[in-house]
Design a protein around this motif. Structure first.
Motif, PDB file in Angstrom:
ATOM      1  N   ILE A  87       0.725  -1.246   0.297  1.00 48.77           N
ATOM      2  CA  ILE A  87      -0.238   0.022   0.037  1.00 48.77           C
ATOM      3  C   ILE A  87       0.901   1.209   0.054  1.00 48.77           C
ATOM      4  O   ILE A  87       1.877   1.470   0.738  1.00 48.77           O
ATOM      5  CB  ILE A  87      -0.945  -0.111   1.215  1.00 48.77           C
ATOM      6  N   THR A  88       0.531   2.063  -0.842  1.00 48.71           N
ATOM      7  CA  THR A  88       1.232   3.415  -1.046  1.00 48.71           C
ATOM      8  C   THR A  88       0.704   4.126   0.111  1.00 48.71           C
ATOM      9  O   THR A  88      -0.222   3.983   1.073  1.00 48.71           O
ATOM     10  CB  THR A  88       0.949   4.350  -2.155  1.00 48.71           C
ATOM     11  N   THR A  89       1.720   5.239   0.846  1.00 47.59           N
ATOM     12  CA  THR A  89       1.409   6.037   1.816  1.00 47.59           C
ATOM     13  C   THR A  89       1.074   7.430   1.294  1.00 47.59           C
ATOM     14  O   THR A  89       1.112   8.279   2.417  1.00 47.59           O
ATOM     15  CB  THR A  89       2.806   6.244   2.596  1.00 47.59           C
ATOM     16  N   GLY A  90       0.421   7.511   0.225  1.00 45.03           N
ATOM     17  CA  GLY A  90      -0.142   8.871  -0.085  1.00 45.03           C
ATOM     18  C   GLY A  90       0.921   9.471  -1.067  1.00 45.03           C
ATOM     19  O   GLY A  90       1.989   9.297  -1.407  1.00 45.03           O
ATOM     20  N   LEU A  91       0.516  10.598  -1.666  1.00 39.43           N
ATOM     21  CA  LEU A  91       1.251  11.423  -2.602  1.00 39.43           C
ATOM     22  C   LEU A  91       1.536  10.388  -3.971  1.00 39.43           C
ATOM     23  O   LEU A  91       1.917   9.234  -3.596  1.00 39.43           O
ATOM     24  CB  LEU A  91       2.121  12.133  -2.076  1.00 39.43           C
ATOM     25  N   PHE A  92       1.763  11.138  -5.075  1.00 32.20           N
ATOM     26  CA  PHE A  92       2.214  10.343  -6.313  1.00 32.20           C
ATOM     27  C   PHE A  92       3.328  11.409  -7.099  1.00 32.20           C
ATOM     28  O   PHE A  92       3.192  12.539  -6.784  1.00 32.20           O
ATOM     29  CB  PHE A  92       1.132  10.078  -7.009  1.00 32.20           C
ATOM     30  N   ARG A 161      17.440  -7.024 -15.761  1.00 31.55           N
ATOM     31  CA  ARG A 161      17.729  -7.495 -14.594  1.00 31.55           C
ATOM     32  C   ARG A 161      16.875  -6.830 -13.350  1.00 31.55           C
ATOM     33  O   ARG A 161      16.753  -7.428 -12.308  1.00 31.55           O
ATOM     34  CB  ARG A 161      19.269  -6.953 -14.364  1.00 31.55           C
ATOM     35  N   PHE A 162      16.446  -5.592 -13.837  1.00 29.60           N
ATOM     36  CA  PHE A 162      15.240  -4.941 -12.970  1.00 29.60           C
ATOM     37  C   PHE A 162      14.032  -4.467 -13.503  1.00 29.60           C
ATOM     38  O   PHE A 162      14.187  -3.923 -14.773  1.00 29.60           O
ATOM     39  CB  PHE A 162      16.178  -3.695 -12.320  1.00 29.60           C
ATOM     40  N   ILE A 163      12.993  -4.362 -12.880  1.00 31.21           N
ATOM     41  CA  ILE A 163      11.910  -3.651 -13.635  1.00 31.21           C
ATOM     42  C   ILE A 163      11.502  -2.474 -12.511  1.00 31.21           C
ATOM     43  O   ILE A 163      11.486  -2.957 -11.003  1.00 31.21           O
ATOM     44  CB  ILE A 163      10.801  -4.622 -14.087  1.00 31.21           C
ATOM     45  N   LYS A 164      11.189  -1.561 -12.942  1.00 34.44           N
ATOM     46  CA  LYS A 164      10.471  -0.552 -11.937  1.00 34.44           C
ATOM     47  C   LYS A 164       9.037  -0.167 -12.376  1.00 34.44           C
ATOM     48  O   LYS A 164       8.627   0.143 -13.521  1.00 34.44           O
ATOM     49  CB  LYS A 164      11.166   0.787 -12.286  1.00 34.44           C
ATOM     50  N   PHE A 165       8.187  -0.380 -11.485  1.00 34.53           N
ATOM     51  CA  PHE A 165       6.801  -0.073 -11.423  1.00 34.53           C
ATOM     52  C   PHE A 165       6.541   1.163 -10.840  1.00 34.53           C
ATOM     53  O   PHE A 165       6.694   1.289  -9.736  1.00 34.53           O
ATOM     54  CB  PHE A 165       6.031  -1.242 -10.649  1.00 34.53           C
ATOM     55  N   LYS A 166       6.009   1.985 -11.626  1.00 37.03           N
ATOM     56  CA  LYS A 166       5.649   3.358 -11.180  1.00 37.03           C
ATOM     57  C   LYS A 166       4.147   3.603 -11.188  1.00 37.03           C
ATOM     58  O   LYS A 166       3.475   3.637 -12.160  1.00 37.03           O
ATOM     59  CB  LYS A 166       6.311   4.441 -12.280  1.00 37.03           C
ATOM     60  N   ILE A 167       3.508   4.049 -10.183  1.00 38.57           N
ATOM     61  CA  ILE A 167       2.170   4.517 -10.016  1.00 38.57           C
ATOM     62  C   ILE A 167       2.224   6.166 -10.248  1.00 38.57           C
ATOM     63  O   ILE A 167       2.776   6.777  -9.237  1.00 38.57           O
ATOM     64  CB  ILE A 167       1.742   3.994  -8.739  1.00 38.57           C
ATOM     65  N   LEU A 168       1.957   6.595 -11.230  1.00 41.91           N
ATOM     66  CA  LEU A 168       2.109   8.047 -11.532  1.00 41.91           C
ATOM     67  C   LEU A 168       0.753   8.914 -10.811  1.00 41.91           C
ATOM     68  O   LEU A 168       1.294   9.918 -10.535  1.00 41.91           O
ATOM     69  CB  LEU A 168       2.067   8.375 -13.019  1.00 41.91           C
ATOM     70  N   SER A 169      -0.301   8.249 -10.813  1.00 45.22           N
ATOM     71  CA  SER A 169      -1.553   8.754 -10.125  1.00 45.22           C
ATOM     72  C   SER A 169      -2.252   7.870  -9.781  1.00 45.22           C
ATOM     73  O   SER A 169      -2.319   6.838 -10.248  1.00 45.22           O
ATOM     74  CB  SER A 169      -2.236   9.968 -11.133  1.00 45.22           C
ATOM     75  N   GLY A 170      -3.189   8.273  -8.945  1.00 45.78           N
ATOM     76  CA  GLY A 170      -4.286   7.263  -8.257  1.00 45.78           C
ATOM     77  C   GLY A 170      -5.760   7.715  -8.527  1.00 45.78           C
ATOM     78  O   GLY A 170      -5.863   8.972  -8.702  1.00 45.78           O
ATOM     79  N   TRP A 171      -6.763   7.012  -8.089  1.00 47.25           N
ATOM     80  CA  TRP A 171      -8.213   7.549  -8.247  1.00 47.25           C
ATOM     81  C   TRP A 171      -8.553   7.946  -6.917  1.00 47.25           C
ATOM     82  O   TRP A 171      -9.628   8.872  -6.666  1.00 47.25           O
ATOM     83  CB  TRP A 171      -9.034   6.186  -8.647  1.00 47.25           C
ATOM     84  N   HIS A 172      -7.663   7.765  -5.950  1.00 45.30           N
ATOM     85  CA  HIS A 172      -7.965   8.303  -4.385  1.00 45.30           C
ATOM     86  C   HIS A 172      -6.535   8.523  -4.012  1.00 45.30           C
ATOM     87  O   HIS A 172      -5.327   8.191  -4.666  1.00 45.30           O
ATOM     88  CB  HIS A 172      -8.573   6.991  -3.615  1.00 45.30           C
ATOM     89  N   ASP A 173      -6.431   8.799  -2.497  1.00 40.18           N
ATOM     90  CA  ASP A 173      -5.084   8.973  -1.840  1.00 40.18           C
ATOM     91  C   ASP A 173      -4.081   7.914  -1.873  1.00 40.18           C
ATOM     92  O   ASP A 173      -2.818   8.168  -1.915  1.00 40.18           O
ATOM     93  CB  ASP A 173      -5.047  10.106  -0.642  1.00 40.18           C
TER      94      ASP A 173
END
Length: 186
Positions: A87-92, A161-173
C-alpha cells in the motif's frame, strides 16, 4: 476454424470475452444498446514457454519502494497470496523496483491493483539499477467500480535485470498493488 464460427460464438455469449484461435485474438463486447464490437489482433508469442519470473520462488526480490509500512511490505507483490499487498502512503508518484537473480527476458506483465489511475513500467539490464528505459506506458487504468483492477500488457520481449513499477497517479489518495507477474524466460 473460421471467423464465421467465432462470430457465432460472439452471438451466443453475453457481455464480453476473449477467444484465441491460431495466434489471432478476438475481443468482443456486447451491450443491449450497441451491436457487437470486434477487435481482432495478431498476438505475438515468444518461442520459449513463459513463466512468472517476478516471484520470490524464482529468486526475484523487491529491493526498493517509495512507501513503507511494515504491515504491507513491497515484498508482498511477489508472493502468491491474494490477501497480501503493498500500500502506498499517499502522494504520487510511487514506485518500487524488482530485481531478478540474473538477466531474464520478459514479454508480458500482469498486475492486480486498486485505485491506480496511471502507471508505467520501466526496465534496466545493467548490473545495478541506475538507468531505466520504458517497457510500456504510461497507461491509464479505468476505475471498474468494484475496486480490483486487473491489467495485462504484452509487448516485444526485453532483456532485463530490474523492473520499476511506477504509479503516476491514483483514483484516491492511496493505491494498492496486490500482485505483479512478469512472464518470460530465463
Amino acid at each position: 476454424e473460421s471467423f464465421r464460427e467465432l462470430l457465432c460464438l460472439c452471438e451466443c455469449e453475453r457481455g464480453g470475452a476473449v477467444s484465441e484461435r491460431g495466434g489471432v485474438e478476438l475481443r468482443y463486447k456486447r451491450s443491449a444498446s450497441q451491436p457487437i464490437v470486434l477487435n481482432i489482433e495478431r498476438v505475438c508469442r515468444p518461442s520459449a514457454p513463459m513463466s512468472n519470473l517476478a516471484s520470490s520462488s524464482e529468486g526475484a526480490e523487491a529491493i526498493s519502494a517509495t512507501s513503507s509500512d511494515p504491515r504491507f511490505p513491497v515484498s508482498n507483490v511477489l508472493d502468491s497470496d491474494a490477501k497480501t499487498m503493498w500500500i502506498t502512503t499517499g502522494l504520487f508518484p510511487q514506485e518500487f523496483i524488482i530485481a531478478f537473480p540474473s538477466t531474464v527476458t520478459i514479454a508480458r506483465i500482469h498486475t492486480q491493483t486498486r485505485n491506480v489511475r496511471e502507471m508505467c513500467v520501466e526496465y534496466c539490464n545493467l548490473e545495478k539499477p541506475t538507468s531505466f528505459e520504458t517497457m510500456y506506458g504510461p497507461i491509464e487504468i479505468r476505475d471498474p467500480g468494484t475496486g480490483l483492477q486487473i491489467e495485462t500488457q504484452q509487448f516485444k520481449p526485453v532483456n532485463c535485470r530490474f523492473i520499476k513499477f511506477k504509479i503516476l497517479s491514483g483514483w484516491h489518495d492511496f493505491a494498492v498493488v496486490y500482485k505483479l507477474e512478469a512472464e518470460g524466460s530465463m
